[in-house]
Design a protein around this motif. Structure first.
Motif, PDB file in Angstrom:
ATOM      1  N   GLN A 540       0.831  -1.206   0.000  1.00 18.87           N
ATOM      2  CA  GLN A 540       0.000   0.000   0.000  1.00 18.87           C
ATOM      3  C   GLN A 540       0.866   1.256   0.000  1.00 18.87           C
ATOM      4  O   GLN A 540       0.606   2.221  -0.724  1.00 18.87           O
ATOM      5  CB  GLN A 540      -0.933  -0.009   1.219  1.00 18.87           C
ATOM      6  N   LYS A 543       2.740   1.687  -3.337  1.00 17.52           N
ATOM      7  CA  LYS A 543       1.917   2.201  -4.429  1.00 17.52           C
ATOM      8  C   LYS A 543       1.966   3.718  -4.505  1.00 17.52           C
ATOM      9  O   LYS A 543       1.784   4.307  -5.572  1.00 17.52           O
ATOM     10  CB  LYS A 543       0.472   1.721  -4.251  1.00 17.52           C
ATOM     11  N   GLU A 564      -1.146  -7.568  -3.422  1.00 17.92           N
ATOM     12  CA  GLU A 564      -1.388  -6.146  -3.682  1.00 17.92           C
ATOM     13  C   GLU A 564      -0.200  -5.459  -4.334  1.00 17.92           C
ATOM     14  O   GLU A 564      -0.344  -4.355  -4.880  1.00 17.92           O
ATOM     15  CB  GLU A 564      -1.753  -5.427  -2.373  1.00 17.92           C
ATOM     16  N   ASN A 567      -0.490  -4.095  -7.838  1.00 16.75           N
ATOM     17  CA  ASN A 567      -1.092  -2.798  -8.165  1.00 16.75           C
ATOM     18  C   ASN A 567      -0.051  -1.717  -8.428  1.00 16.75           C
ATOM     19  O   ASN A 567      -0.406  -0.609  -8.831  1.00 16.75           O
ATOM     20  CB  ASN A 567      -2.022  -2.345  -7.026  1.00 16.75           C
ATOM     21  N   CYS A 568       1.221  -2.012  -8.175  1.00  9.13           N
ATOM     22  CA  CYS A 568       2.291  -1.043  -8.448  1.00  9.13           C
ATOM     23  C   CYS A 568       2.625  -1.106  -9.940  1.00  9.13           C
ATOM     24  O   CYS A 568       3.678  -1.619 -10.353  1.00  9.13           O
ATOM     25  CB  CYS A 568       3.517  -1.353  -7.588  1.00  9.13           C
ATOM     26  N   VAL A 569       1.709  -0.593 -10.734  1.00  7.35           N
ATOM     27  CA  VAL A 569       1.794  -0.752 -12.188  1.00  7.35           C
ATOM     28  C   VAL A 569       2.914   0.066 -12.806  1.00  7.35           C
ATOM     29  O   VAL A 569       3.262  -0.149 -13.974  1.00  7.35           O
ATOM     30  CB  VAL A 569       0.443  -0.371 -12.835  1.00  7.35           C
ATOM     31  N   ARG A 601      -1.812  -9.538  -9.268  1.00  5.96           N
ATOM     32  CA  ARG A 601      -3.130  -8.868  -9.310  1.00  5.96           C
ATOM     33  C   ARG A 601      -4.263  -9.876  -9.380  1.00  5.96           C
ATOM     34  O   ARG A 601      -5.331  -9.673  -8.775  1.00  5.96           O
ATOM     35  CB  ARG A 601      -3.197  -7.916 -10.508  1.00  5.96           C
TER      36      ARG A 601
END
Length: 606
Positions: A540, A543, A564, A567-569, A601
């Motif tokens: 989190q 990100k 998760e 989500n660090c694209v 993901r």
């Protein structure tokens, strides 16, 4: 119904068992109902404290289920008489101490996972389960394997890791179907020479972290079906030539041993991956490489290599080459002709490739090497020698570097402090780079603050620093900070005052967690923090690091990769090799960062 009645007739005492043995109340009826449909029952971690498995589990396909007495009509999904035989039973992470002869009431059982329970007699009753194909009794403090194991003629996978076995007992040669054997065990010292015939039946043998010092040639020469061999974390000093006779080998793991030479594999035409990092290999010769025609992954990190031979170009299939943390000062230009997807060079004293090129990634390094290939030019070895001879090795200040390169270089002196004359020599010159690497510095020189309005690149690697001083954090233009191979175990919060820091290089230190301050430095683009002891990351907080594109967490202690993190694209390079987590698997990691992020993901809980 005839099938169920037939099994019931085998147990005439069924209606006279003591209620204390039933234990049915601790197993939810919903789980039993679902298991009758799927053929799989998972009771892992349910704190089952009885000495034996509850009777309702053994009799799941024998007794009429409770719901049969509660319904007058049944839908298509509730026809309990059309139940599926139980084929998979997981009872791990409980307090069960033994299995009873009632195991025979599950004749279709093919998978039994009973790992991490107290010392038990699980194996003595398994002769009743002739259909068993996979058995996991790891982490159970087993000291011996009873002879009954030989009755499991259909067994394909046997997982015995982390028990107290000191050797393999007789009977294994009768397991003709066995393909996957895991013997990871710090107490396992040997298996009898009389058992050499058993090795030939495996396709996957794990001897990770045992106490092996030798691989018996009479054992290895018979392993004709072996595809996956893992002898990591042992005391191996040499691999017998017979290892090369394993024609089916595809994956070989020899991490953390005492090997001084790369084994030759003249017969292993199918070998795809060779992981031999954290050994003592000093020389890589052409004869070591010429037979690796199919190799895709070659891991040589954390050795003592001083050079890479030109014959590396024989490995035309090579996709991943890890040379990090060696003593390599130059690379053959012909390396640029390989079609590598990943090339790791960190931790080497490279003198022929500028740092900014290495930081740009694999393709830029290969492009640079190709550009240096000249048909009629001087040999690379000559140019390297000249470069090495012209590097400053005297204790005096390198004024030429100050004036022409804007670099304050006082590296490789093995000094505990930086003399004042080094800083005095700067005078009115502009300095953008400071290199104090390979010394014995216990503190960051306080006079470095005099350069706070100029310096953007600071290299303090290979010293004895245990903390990051405030003076270092006050460098207003600091962009690249190299603290690798020091004694740092934490990063102070005052590092967040560095306004432009984009690259933080800190591998081979003593970090146990990813420093909290790094999450707060939003300008960071590259974090290289491999070879530490990091056990967790916060996805989190990560990100929020919108500029972070490269994260190297190789060779840490990550047991779990949080989904998760997918989500660090913005991440373009995520390196996770060398950690003890089980997922994502190596096959996913090899596909690259995008595939890893997508995999993570897909597993985010909804």
């Amino acid at each position: 119904m005839s099938r169920l009645k037939g099994v019931a007739r085998q147990d005439p005492r069924a209606g006279f068992r003591a209620d204390s043995r039933d234990g049915g109340t601790c197993v939810p009826q919903g789980l039993l109902k679902a298991a009758r449909k799927s053929g799989q029952l998972n009771l892992s971690g349910r704190n089952l404290s009885e000495e034996i498995v509850p009777q309702c589990v053994w009799r799941i396909n024998v007794d009429i289920p409770e719901e049969a007495n509660q319904n007058l009509t049944f839908g298509a999904t509730e026809r309990w008489w059309e139940q599926t035989d139980l084929t998979k039973l997981i009872i791990s992470n409980n307090k069960l101490q033994s299995l009873t002869d009632d195991l025979r009431l599950l004749p279709a059982l093919t998978v039994l996972d009973q790992h991490q329970n107290p010392p038990n007699h699980v194996l003595s009753t398994l002769q009743k389960c002739g259909s068993l194909q996979k058995l996991n009794v790891s982490h159970n403090k087993l000291k011996i394997l009873p002879g009954e194991i030989a009755n499991l003629r259909n067994l394909k996978g046997l997982y015995l890791q982390h028990n107290e076995l000191s050797c393999i007992s007789e009977g294994f040669e009768q397991l003709s179907s066995l393909e996957d054997l895991n013997l990871e065990n710090r107490r396992l010292c040997f298996y009898p020479a009389s058992q050499n015939t058993v090795v030939q039946i495996f396709s996957r043998l794990l001897l990770f972290s045992s106490c092996l010092k030798n691989c018996h040639s009479e054992d290895t020469q018979r392993a004709k079906r072996l595809k996956h061999l893992d002898c990591s974390s042992n005391l191996l000093e040499a691999i017998p030539p017979e290892l090369a006779g394993m024609e089916s080998l595809e994956l070989v793991y020899l991490w953390r041993n005492k090997l001084r030479f790369l084994p030759e594999f003249p017969s292993c035409r199918l070998l795809k991956e060779l992981h031999i990092g954290e050994n003592q290999i000093e020389v890589l010769k052409a004869e070591h490489l010429k037979h690796l025609n199919s190799i895709l992954v070659l891991d040589l990190r954390d050795n003592k290599l001083k050079s890479v031979p030109d014959e590396i170009t024989l490995l035309q299939s090579l996709e991943r080459l890890d040379l990090s943390n060696n003593d390599i000062s130059s690379l053959p230009y012909s390396l640029g002709n390989l079609h590598l997807k990943f090339l790791a060079l960190e931790g080497n004293p490279l003198r022929t490739i500028r740092r900014e090129i290495i930081n740009k990634g694999t393709q830029e390094v290969l492009k640079y090497l190709r550009s240096k290939i000249k048909d009629d030019g001087p040999s690379q070895s000559d140019s390297v020698t000249e470069t090495a001879m012209t590097l400053p090795s005297e204790s005096r200040v390198n004024v030429h570097a100050i004036v022409t390169l804007k670099t304050l270089d006082y590296s490789d002196k093995q000094t505990p402090s930086i003399p004042d004359e080094v800083f005095d020599a700067v005078k009115s010159n502009i300095i953008t780079t400071v290199n104090f690497s390979k010394n014995q510095l216990g503190d960051v020189p306080k006079r470095i603050i005099e350069l706070k309005e100029m310096v953007s690149d600071v290299n303090l690697s290979f010293n004895k620093l245990s903390f990051v001083s405030l003076e270092l954090c006050m460098l207003q233009k600091l962009t690249f900070l190299d603290l690798r191979s020091n004694f740092c175990s934490s990063a102070p919060l005052h590092m967040q005052i560095i306004p432009f820091l984009s690259l933080f290089k800190n591998f081979i230190n003593r970090f146990k967690v990813l420093p909290e301050v790094l999450y707060r430095i939003l300008t960071l683009e590259t974090v290289l923090i491999s070879n530490n002891q990091i056990g967790s990351v916060d996805p989190q907080k990560m990100k929020t690091m919108e500029n972070l594109t490269t994260l190297d967490l190789q060779n840490n202690d990550l047991l779990h990769i949080p989904p998760e993190l997918g989500n660090c694209v913005n991440l373009r390079t995520l390196l996770l090799d060398g950690n003890p987590f089980r997922v994502p698997r190596a096959a996913i990691l090899m596909k690259g960062t995008a595939a890893v992020l997508e995999y993570l993901r897909d597993r985010i809980p909804t």
